[in-house]
Design a protein around this motif. Structure first.
Motif, mmCIF file in Angstrom:
data_model
loop_
_atom_site.group_PDB
_atom_site.id
_atom_site.type_symbol
_atom_site.label_atom_id
_atom_site.label_comp_id
_atom_site.label_asym_id
_atom_site.label_seq_id
_atom_site.Cartn_x
_atom_site.Cartn_y
_atom_site.Cartn_z
ATOM 1 N N ASN A 10 0.825 -1.205 0.000
ATOM 2 C CA ASN A 10 0.000 0.000 0.000
ATOM 3 C C ASN A 10 0.861 1.257 0.000
ATOM 4 O O ASN A 10 0.584 2.232 -0.707
ATOM 5 N N THR A 11 1.907 1.249 0.813
ATOM 6 C CA THR A 11 2.780 2.421 0.891
ATOM 7 C C THR A 11 3.473 2.689 -0.438
ATOM 8 O O THR A 11 3.532 3.832 -0.907
ATOM 9 N N PHE A 12 4.003 1.642 -1.067
ATOM 10 C CA PHE A 12 4.667 1.836 -2.356
ATOM 11 C C PHE A 12 3.679 2.280 -3.429
ATOM 12 O O PHE A 12 4.031 3.056 -4.321
ATOM 13 N N SER A 13 2.451 1.787 -3.364
ATOM 14 C CA SER A 13 1.444 2.241 -4.326
ATOM 15 C C SER A 13 1.213 3.735 -4.189
ATOM 16 O O SER A 13 1.143 4.475 -5.194
ATOM 17 N N MET A 14 1.094 4.219 -2.953
ATOM 18 C CA MET A 14 0.860 5.644 -2.727
ATOM 19 C C MET A 14 2.083 6.467 -3.102
ATOM 20 O O MET A 14 1.963 7.557 -3.675
ATOM 21 N N LEU A 43 4.316 -5.298 -7.417
ATOM 22 C CA LEU A 43 3.115 -4.920 -8.162
ATOM 23 C C LEU A 43 2.979 -3.404 -8.318
ATOM 24 O O LEU A 43 2.691 -2.924 -9.429
ATOM 25 N N PRO A 44 3.165 -2.599 -7.245
ATOM 26 C CA PRO A 44 3.119 -1.139 -7.450
ATOM 27 C C PRO A 44 4.169 -0.657 -8.444
ATOM 28 O O PRO A 44 3.896 0.236 -9.268
ATOM 29 N N VAL A 45 5.372 -1.233 -8.377
ATOM 30 C CA VAL A 45 6.425 -0.827 -9.313
ATOM 31 C C VAL A 45 6.045 -1.199 -10.741
ATOM 32 O O VAL A 45 6.193 -0.411 -11.682
ATOM 33 N N ARG A 46 5.525 -2.381 -10.921
ATOM 34 C CA ARG A 46 5.128 -2.827 -12.256
ATOM 35 C C ARG A 46 3.978 -1.965 -12.792
ATOM 36 O O ARG A 46 3.943 -1.633 -13.983
ATOM 37 N N ARG A 47 3.044 -1.593 -11.917
ATOM 38 C CA ARG A 47 1.932 -0.751 -12.345
ATOM 39 C C ARG A 47 2.434 0.627 -12.774
ATOM 40 O O ARG A 47 1.908 1.238 -13.709
ATOM 41 N N ALA A 48 3.457 1.120 -12.089
ATOM 42 C CA ALA A 48 3.996 2.438 -12.441
ATOM 43 C C ALA A 48 4.660 2.417 -13.806
ATOM 44 O O ALA A 48 4.643 3.413 -14.536
ATOM 45 N N MET A 49 5.227 1.273 -14.187
ATOM 46 C CA MET A 49 5.891 1.186 -15.480
ATOM 47 C C MET A 49 4.911 1.262 -16.644
ATOM 48 O O MET A 49 5.292 1.532 -17.783
ATOM 49 N N ALA A 50 3.627 1.020 -16.379
ATOM 50 C CA ALA A 50 2.636 1.025 -17.454
ATOM 51 C C ALA A 50 2.123 2.421 -17.765
ATOM 52 O O ALA A 50 1.359 2.597 -18.713
ATOM 53 N N ILE A 51 2.509 3.436 -17.005
ATOM 54 C CA ILE A 51 2.034 4.800 -17.233
ATOM 55 C C ILE A 51 2.897 5.460 -18.315
ATOM 56 O O ILE A 51 4.112 5.562 -18.162
ATOM 57 N N PRO A 52 2.302 5.943 -19.417
ATOM 58 C CA PRO A 52 3.093 6.619 -20.463
ATOM 59 C C PRO A 52 3.720 7.893 -19.912
ATOM 60 O O PRO A 52 3.079 8.630 -19.165
ATOM 61 N N PRO A 53 4.946 8.209 -20.258
ATOM 62 C CA PRO A 53 5.617 9.402 -19.717
ATOM 63 C C PRO A 53 4.854 10.684 -20.011
ATOM 64 O O PRO A 53 4.729 11.533 -19.122
ATOM 65 N N VAL A 54 4.308 10.861 -21.207
ATOM 66 C CA VAL A 54 3.605 12.098 -21.550
ATOM 67 C C VAL A 54 2.353 12.257 -20.707
ATOM 68 O O VAL A 54 2.075 13.329 -20.154
ATOM 69 N N ALA A 55 1.588 11.172 -20.568
ATOM 70 C CA ALA A 55 0.372 11.239 -19.757
ATOM 71 C C ALA A 55 0.719 11.498 -18.306
ATOM 72 O O ALA A 55 0.009 12.230 -17.604
ATOM 73 N N ALA A 56 1.790 10.907 -17.837
ATOM 74 C CA ALA A 56 2.159 11.103 -16.446
ATOM 75 C C ALA A 56 2.605 12.518 -16.176
ATOM 76 O O ALA A 56 2.353 13.081 -15.113
ATOM 77 N N LEU A 57 3.286 13.159 -17.186
ATOM 78 C CA LEU A 57 3.719 14.539 -17.000
ATOM 79 C C LEU A 57 2.551 15.494 -17.012
ATOM 80 O O LEU A 57 2.590 16.556 -16.395
#
Length: 846
Positions: free
Chosen positions: A283-287, A377-391
């Motif tokens: 949970n902490t890493f997800s946040m 799992l939180p790390v893997r989920r973060a990798m799926a976010i496109p850089p442009v959308a995340a910015l």
């Protein structure tokens, strides 16, 4: 990448504090359990083998065939011959048996299972190498005894005092001649040891001129193996010899069994604590990943690959896990000391703490791997976010959807697990508990997956109550709770796991306690039950008859257990009673025939025994004993009885019938119904009639219940205390979730303050959020725990007649209240921080 990960850990150290603390607690419990088990095992082994180094060879009689108690000893002529074997320096004859010491008030000294008596065997120099006297000397005349130092101190005795000692031949008063110390082979922790003269010990425990064993000490230049070969060549028939080293190995193996069992229990609870900690870490890493979306996207934009970003985040988890695990190992050593103080019994031996390399490496790896796996799992989920959308935007919340793969998987696991539990509970069979255990794991896993989905309807049920109590604060708290269902669900799941185990144990414990209470005391109609107060003692033959003579007008009957009968081809145990008195002492629910048939020399049989053997009322059964005695008995009555009852016999026979076939039946207990009923005066008269024997306990109805029902409540309290670690970690998860939520909602909180919500209102809102999360986890865990407790209880009904489900509403409610109180305490710091948000800074934040 490592330097970047290290800087990130230091930059987010406040936010990672709760995660690190969860790992510290989990690893501390694990390492503490391992250190406790190793320390207890080594101390037990050292205590059990202490003293065997001075014994080269021990000679003792062989056990007689058939499992009968060994009564014969080694005669003095054999002892003299062994002393003359070449290479023997000293041959000490040993006699031992049961002996209990009374304190000055007549109570039994010693809380352990060992109350021993032995002989003082001085050599030519007047000393016995097995004992080191700290005061006085060994007994030199028949009316004297010596006590171990601890027993003498507990009784408040000094040299020359009169000491009352009870043996299998009754109680007598002796003069104290000395106090000694000895090794663990003779005095287990918590026990007592009395030394008599050789002749007195032989009269009390064996027969004049006989010894239980002969301990041989090797002369210089002779090895134990050489001495063993020489002794075996001269051993008479019926005796055997073994080296002291072999005896030490046997005792070491026996001593470590209990510590191994306790270690396995603690490791099981450690696994629960670590499993709960995994939710907090994930949970902490997800946040944190959500808060650092822009930062991670910027790293991608300047050229970092997905693999590099993933490596940085995983390196952070390794640093946190390894550092927290190292601290946890240090804390675990202190936890081991506390566990030994609170969980080790009074009989447990003492010794230094043992911190082995296996414990250190295993705990370090467990904490580090757990952190990395939980963060994956939180790390893997973060990798799926496109850089442009995340910015461009912050990561949106990802509420659970009814049609999502996660929901389908959770529903499948929950339904499959529930079906398996129901099948195991209803179908029964020898593998029922295994099926229920596997089903419970699946059902609990499914419930954890589904908790985010359940959060919305659960909050919807609570919202009217919250709106009525606190219209503004309650509504805001409800909406904030369901803003991110996955986060709420993961936080509540940790609490649900602990409550599932606690409530399941409560249901099983309450149901078992109710059953044992009924099975033990339902049939007990006597005023008192007389039994041995210490393990290892048997009531002397004729005790019941003497008691009946000294208590005229009272109903007295022994429960003389006699084994090794074959009735109608079935192995059976007969219990001899006084036919004239037993009807006033035990409640026989006769379903066929009459109990008066006992006076005619017939037997009464419990219904379960009759059904098992295929017997019927009026049937005459051939009786055979291994010694060749034979005859026949007739069934004169059949009565209902619980197979688990400690008092109601499976076969009741007149004591005269038992005496005809067994010269020495074991008197398990004596039932007494005093003339005029029970009371303090009646109890004193029974104690006095027994000779004020400290080794005999006189139990009333409550004492019988406590003696035979077992300390289930105490055992459950130990388990609840162990589960408390999981509750603490779950509370840390709530605190961490709320703290991170406050950081994410600074602008929102500032706006609410600007619109007129005061600091007290913000505090109430955050606390209500914590209570909602706590209520969700506690409710889910309690419902699941009741279900699993019922299912496991069903498997007991097949073999335990009379077992019924009991719901301990008080304990269940207490568990929920403790969970809510923990959630409320966890919200104090986040609520205080939320209330102190700076309004201008928060409202101007991007």
């Amino acid at each position: 990448m490592f330097r970047t990960a290290l800087r990130n850990v230091l930059a987010y150290k406040a936010r990672l504090l709760m995660t690190a603390l969860a790992v510290v607690l989990g690893v501390a419990f694990l390492s503490g359990s391992l250190v406790f088990g190793d320390s207890l095992g080594q101390a037990a082994a050292a205590k059990a083998t202490d003293g065997y180094t001075r014994i080269a060879v021990s000679v003792s009689p062989d056990a007689p065939p058939g499992g009968e108690a060994r009564q014969a000893g080694i005669d003095a002529r054999t002892a003299t011959a062994l002393a003359g074997v070449p290479g023997v320096a000293v041959a000490a004859g040993r006699v031992d048996g049961f002996a209990a010491v009374a304190d000055r008030d007549g109570g039994l000294i010693g809380h352990g299972s060992s109350h021993q008596g032995g002989n003082f065997a001085p050599g030519a120099d007047g000393t016995d190498p097995a004992y080191r006297f700290v005061k006085g000397t060994g007994p030199a005349r028949d009316g004297a005894v010596a006590l171990d130092e601890n027993t003498a101190r507990q009784g408040g005795y000094r040299i020359g005092d009169s000491v009352r000692v009870a043996t299998g031949k009754g109680a007598a008063t002796y003069t104290l001649s000395g106090m000694f110390r000895t090794d663990g082979t003779r005095l287990p922790s918590g026990g007592s040891l009395v030394l008599f003269t050789g002749s007195t010990a032989q009269q009390l425990f064996l027969a004049p001129g006989t010894f239980r064993s002969i301990e041989l000490t090797a002369a210089p230049g002779t090895t134990p193996q050489q001495l063993l070969e020489r002794v075996q060549a001269q051993l008479p028939k019926g005796t055997s010899a073994v080296t002291g080293a072999r005896l030490a190995q046997i005792q070491r193996n026996l001593a470590t069994n209990d510590s191994d069992t306790m270690s396995q229990i603690l490791l099981g609870f450690s696994a629960v604590a670590l499993f709960v900690a995994a939710f907090l870490i994930s949970n902490t890493f997800s946040m944190l990943v959500g808060r650092r979306t822009r930062e991670l996207a910027l790293m991608r934009a300047v050229g970092a690959s997905r693999r590099q970003v993933r490596s940085i985040l995983l390196a952070e988890s390794v640093l946190i896990g390894a550092g927290a695990s190292a601290v946890g190992i240090a804390v675990g050593t202190g936890v081991a000391a506390l566990l030994r103080a609170f969980l080790a019994s009074a009989d447990s031996p003492s010794g230094p703490l043992v911190v082995s390399p296996v414990t250190v490496i295993g705990s370090l790896l467990a904490g580090t791997v757990l952190t990395v796996v939980a963060a994956w799992l939180p790390v893997r989920r973060a990798m799926a976010i496109p850089p442009v959308a995340a910015l461009g935007t912050a990561e949106p919340a990802t509420p659970a959807r009814a049609g999502s793969l996660r929901t389908g998987l959770g529903a499948a696991l929950a339904l499959t697990g529930t079906a398996a539990v129901l099948y195991g509970a209803l179908a029964g069979g020898k593998d029922a508990r295994t099926v229920i255990g596997c089903g419970a794991v699946l059902a609990l896993t499914g419930a954890i997956v589904l908790i985010p989905l359940l959060s919305r309807p659960f909050v919807a049920l609570l919202q009217p109550l919250l709106a009525r109590l606190r219209p503004v604060h309650g509504t805001l708290a409800a909406r904030n709770t369901v803003r991110d269902p996955r986060r709420t669900g993961a936080t509540a799941a940790a609490l649900a796991i602990a409550l599932t185990l606690a409530s399941g144990l409560s249901v099983l414990g309450a149901s078992t306690a109710r059953y044992l209470d009924r099975a033990t005391t339902h049939d007990f109609t006597a005023g008192y039950l007389v039994k041995a107060a210490a393990d290892g003692m048997e009531l002397a033959p004729g005790t019941a008859a003497d008691l009946a003579k000294k208590l005229p007008g009272s109903a007295v009957s022994p429960l003389d257990q006699s084994t090794r009968y074959r009735l109608g081809g079935t192995e059976s145990v007969l219990t001899g009673v006084d036919p004239a008195a037993i009807g006033r002492l035990l409640r026989y629910d006769v379903v066929a025939g009459s109990l008066d048939s006992l006076a005619k020399g017939q037997i009464a049989v419990a219904d379960f025994k009759a059904k098992e053997a295929g017997w019927r009322l009026g049937q005459t059964l051939p009786l055979q004993r291994p010694d060749g005695r034979h005859g026949s008995v007739t069934i004169g009555a059949v009565y209902r009885a619980d197979p688990q009852s400690h008092l109601m016999p499976s076969i009741t026979a007149p004591d005269s019938l038992v005496a005809r076939y067994d010269r020495a039946p074991v008197t398990a207990a004596i039932l007494v119904a005093p003339d005029g009923g029970p009371g303090q005066a009646a109890r004193r008269s029974v104690v006095h009639a027994l000779g004020d024997n400290p080794a005999l306990a006189v139990l009333d109805r409550e004492g019988v219940k406590a003696e035979y029902s077992g300390d289930i409540g105490g055992q459950l309290n130990v388990f609840y205390a162990l589960l408390g670690m999981a509750l603490v970690i779950a509370a840390l998860g709530i605190a961490n979730t709320l703290a991170m939520s406050v950081l994410e909602r600074r602008k929102e909180l500032g706006t609410l303050r600007a619109l007129g919500l005061d600091r007290a209102g913000v505090t109430r809102m955050v606390r209500l959020e914590a209570l909602i999360v706590g209520a969700l986890g506690a409710t889910a865990g309690t419902v699941l725990g009741i279900f699993l407790g019922w299912a496991l209880g069903r498997t007991l009904q097949e073999s335990v007649a009379g077992y019924a489900l009991v719901l301990p509403w008080g304990r269940l409610a207490l568990g929920i209240l403790i969970a809510l109180a923990g959630a409320l305490l966890a919200s104090l710091w986040p609520a205080r921080r939320a209330a102190r948000v700076d309004i201008p800074a928060a409202t101007s934040a991007q």
